[in-house]
Design a protein around this motif. Structure first.
Motif, PDB file in Angstrom:
ATOM      1  N   ALA A   1       7.008  31.758  -5.195  1.00  0.00           N
ATOM      2  CA  ALA A   1       7.682  31.596  -3.832  1.00  0.00           C
ATOM      3  C   ALA A   1       7.730  30.440  -3.335  1.00  0.00           C
ATOM      4  O   ALA A   1       7.358  29.374  -3.781  1.00  0.00           O
ATOM      5  CB  ALA A   1       6.777  32.584  -2.820  1.00  0.00           C
ATOM      6  N   GLU A   2       9.095  30.078  -2.373  1.00  0.00           N
ATOM      7  CA  GLU A   2       9.208  28.917  -1.989  1.00  0.00           C
ATOM      8  C   GLU A   2       8.098  28.751  -0.924  1.00  0.00           C
ATOM      9  O   GLU A   2       7.581  29.749   0.085  1.00  0.00           O
ATOM     10  CB  GLU A   2      10.582  28.842  -1.037  1.00  0.00           C
ATOM     11  CG  GLU A   2      10.882  27.727  -0.276  1.00  0.00           C
ATOM     12  CD  GLU A   2      12.108  27.713   0.479  1.00  0.00           C
ATOM     13  OE1 GLU A   2      12.590  26.782   1.013  1.00  0.00           O
ATOM     14  OE2 GLU A   2      12.509  28.958   0.896  1.00  0.00           O
ATOM     15  N   LEU A   3       7.489  27.462  -0.741  1.00  0.00           N
ATOM     16  CA  LEU A   3       6.159  27.578   0.391  1.00  0.00           C
ATOM     17  C   LEU A   3       6.855  26.283   1.190  1.00  0.00           C
ATOM     18  O   LEU A   3       6.924  25.211   1.036  1.00  0.00           O
ATOM     19  CB  LEU A   3       5.005  26.869  -0.433  1.00  0.00           C
ATOM     20  CG  LEU A   3       3.797  27.260   0.279  1.00  0.00           C
ATOM     21  CD1 LEU A   3       2.669  27.181  -0.693  1.00  0.00           C
ATOM     22  CD2 LEU A   3       3.582  26.032   1.014  1.00  0.00           C
ATOM     23  N   VAL A   4       6.702  26.915   2.551  1.00  0.00           N
ATOM     24  CA  VAL A   4       7.228  25.976   3.791  1.00  0.00           C
ATOM     25  C   VAL A   4       5.981  25.605   4.591  1.00  0.00           C
ATOM     26  O   VAL A   4       5.390  26.747   4.876  1.00  0.00           O
ATOM     27  CB  VAL A   4       8.417  26.644   4.273  1.00  0.00           C
ATOM     28  CG1 VAL A   4       8.866  25.821   5.543  1.00  0.00           C
ATOM     29  CG2 VAL A   4       9.433  27.040   3.398  1.00  0.00           C
ATOM     30  N   VAL A   5       5.774  24.590   4.932  1.00  0.00           N
ATOM     31  CA  VAL A   5       4.508  24.348   6.025  1.00  0.00           C
ATOM     32  C   VAL A   5       5.383  23.847   7.395  1.00  0.00           C
ATOM     33  O   VAL A   5       6.317  22.982   7.395  1.00  0.00           O
ATOM     34  CB  VAL A   5       3.752  23.211   5.553  1.00  0.00           C
ATOM     35  CG1 VAL A   5       2.798  22.852   6.366  1.00  0.00           C
ATOM     36  CG2 VAL A   5       3.176  23.348   4.123  1.00  0.00           C
ATOM     37  N   THR A   6       4.921  24.471   8.299  1.00  0.00           N
ATOM     38  CA  THR A   6       5.352  24.070   9.661  1.00  0.00           C
ATOM     39  C   THR A   6       4.261  24.089  10.812  1.00  0.00           C
ATOM     40  O   THR A   6       3.339  24.131  10.321  1.00  0.00           O
ATOM     41  CB  THR A   6       6.451  25.263  10.134  1.00  0.00           C
ATOM     42  OG1 THR A   6       7.138  24.833  11.317  1.00  0.00           O
ATOM     43  CG2 THR A   6       6.019  26.714  10.383  1.00  0.00           C
ATOM     44  N   GLY A   7       4.514  24.107  12.053  1.00  0.00           N
ATOM     45  CA  GLY A   7       3.402  23.903  12.946  1.00  0.00           C
ATOM     46  C   GLY A   7       2.983  22.692  13.456  1.00  0.00           C
ATOM     47  O   GLY A   7       3.786  21.704  12.998  1.00  0.00           O
ATOM     48  N   CYS A   8       2.171  22.571  14.118  1.00  0.00           N
ATOM     49  CA  CYS A   8       1.681  21.268  14.788  1.00  0.00           C
ATOM     50  C   CYS A   8       1.114  20.193  13.746  1.00  0.00           C
ATOM     51  O   CYS A   8       1.545  19.042  13.767  1.00  0.00           O
ATOM     52  CB  CYS A   8       0.372  21.456  15.636  1.00  0.00           C
ATOM     53  SG  CYS A   8       1.050  22.167  17.182  1.00  0.00           S
ATOM     54  N   ALA A   9       0.394  20.539  12.651  1.00  0.00           N
ATOM     55  CA  ALA A   9      -0.085  19.447  11.672  1.00  0.00           C
ATOM     56  C   ALA A   9       1.003  19.140  10.805  1.00  0.00           C
ATOM     57  O   ALA A   9       1.135  17.962  10.560  1.00  0.00           O
ATOM     58  CB  ALA A   9      -1.182  20.405  10.737  1.00  0.00           C
ATOM     59  N   ALA A  10       2.253  20.058  10.604  1.00  0.00           N
ATOM     60  CA  ALA A  10       3.194  19.487  10.071  1.00  0.00           C
ATOM     61  C   ALA A  10       4.161  18.683  10.888  1.00  0.00           C
ATOM     62  O   ALA A  10       4.512  17.688  10.525  1.00  0.00           O
ATOM     63  CB  ALA A  10       4.172  20.825   9.580  1.00  0.00           C
TER      64      ALA A  10
END
Length: 412
Positions: free
Chosen positions: A60-69
């Motif tokens: 799978a494509e792994l995407v990081v988002t949110g405050c830490a990102a």
């Protein structure tokens, strides 16, 4: 068909935003880690979740988002497991999810408005979370969240009401209003409406059965909001306060805007007006310069404010914050103080839960159908399963391991 998966860490605002992200992904073969940066431990758990997700979904494509990102986009982009990073400024944007760029992270401090959610319902939750505010104008000395979320900005009341009406139409009986600094809602909007005015409008113009508010800054609860919290039956008898500490010197060094006496006085007024109201609070153990006496003052606040839903955080220094430059409490002492706070909070909560035995509570039934939360947010296990998403009445029969057991009465 591929099934997208969104892993949510942190606050209820992240939960709300994850539903929009899930809708934007459609049938994309992707895993999204919606990260948290409230503590150093939260960032560590984000990295753990990324590594675990890659092991479980290698294709799978792994995407990081949110405050830490948002705070450290290139640090997360450098992880071998990560394909893309999308910051908080863009995570609800269809264009960002369609972009081929490996890092999409605009300056969140430049944002002047917050986008309404796109998700029509909350597929994995009985209750629905609605963002009404984002960002924070305050600068507590321990906190990096303003740099992950930007300055405070509010969703216009008309958009909030329309969103809630659609969620009710989709079958949700309980709505939770979320925000980074919820009680700062409104000054950036025409007419500068308050959070209390927004709640009044929601109650007037929708058929919401149960309305719950996420964390509130105690010093910003005005008379209008206080009246709604203590007198309006559709507003749940559950208030979660951002208290952080029970010692005046520590509160001052945190740059909080309330004192110990302010918190106690507010809770006493709430309890006098609505005795069944349940109090929750965030408390930090081992803040820099904290002495044993100061720690004892915070521990004593659990009884003084009758805190039955306590979120205890061991302090961890965040790079770039003023608190990180203050004299630090040794880590073993921080952990010991956090453990002592949790023990005291558990004892207080157990005593409170035992007072519910023999009462009837109305609860929203959650998956898989044998559990739910009462209006006071006590977790309840049902003796017989009920339809998920319905509101039922149940008689409390006992308490086991911090959870109330109950026999269902009838669907409301």
């Amino acid at each position: 068909m591929s099934v997208p998966h969104v892993i949510t860490l942190g606050c209820r605002l992240n939960l709300a935003e994850s539903e929009t992200i899930r809708a934007l992904l459609a049938d994309r073969n992707a895993v999204v880690v919606n990260s948290c940066a409230v503590t150093g431990e939260a960032v560590r758990r984000t990295r753990q979740a990324i590594r675990r997700a890659r092991r479980e979904r290698p294709d799978a494509e792994l995407v990081v988002t949110g405050c830490a990102a948002q705070i450290d986009p290139h640090g997360f982009a450098a992880m071998a497991e990560v394909d893309r990073v999308i910051g908080n400024a863009d995570k609800l944007s269809p264009a960002a999810w369609g972009s081929p760029e490996p890092v999409v992270a605009r300056d969140v401090m430049a944002l002047t408005e917050t986008a309404p959610h796109l998700a029509a319902s909350f597929s994995e939750h009985a209750r629905a979370f609605v963002e009404v505010q984002n960002g924070c104008d305050h600068r507590c000395t321990f906190c990096t969240i303003p740099y992950g979320r930007g300055n405070s900005r509010s969703v216009p009341a008309g958009a909030v009401v329309a969103r809630i009406a659609a969620l009710i139409e989709a079958g949700h009986h309980e709505i939770v209003l979320t925000g980074v600094d919820l009680t700062s809602y409104g000054p950036d909007l025409p007419g500068a409406p308050s959070l209390g005015q927004l709640v009044e409008r929601i109650l007037t113009h929708t058929r919401v059965a149960r309305l719950r508010l996420s964390s509130l800054d105690s010093i910003e609860i005005d008379d209008r909001l206080f009246a709604l919290l203590t007198q309006e039956p559709r507003v749940m008898p559950h208030v979660h306060l951002s208290l952080q500490a029970g010692d005046d010197m520590i509160l001052k060094r945190m740059k909080r805007r309330h004192g110990r006496a302010d918190a106690i006085r507010l809770v006493e007024r709430m309890k006098a007006a609505r005795p069944e109201i349940a109090i929750g609070a965030d408390l930090i153990a081992g803040f820099p310069t904290e002495t044993d006496a100061m720690a004892a003052n915070t521990a004593a606040l659990i009884d003084a404010c009758d805190i039955v839903h306590a979120h205890i955080f061991p302090y961890s220094p965040r790079a770039g914050t003023p608190a990180a430059r203050m004299p630090q409490v040794p880590r073993d002492r921080v952990k010991a103080r956090a453990a002592a706070l949790r023990e005291k909070a558990t004892h207080r909560r157990t005593r409170w839960l035992e007072t519910l035995i023999g009462t009837r509570q109305q609860l929203l039934v959650e998956r898989p159908g044998d559990r739910g939360h009462a209006g006071n947010f006590a977790e309840i296990r049902l003796a017989a399963p009920q339809p998920v998403g319905t509101i039922v009445s149940a008689r409390v029969t006992g308490v086991a391991d911090g959870i109330v057991t109950a026999t269902p009465d009838e669907e409301i």
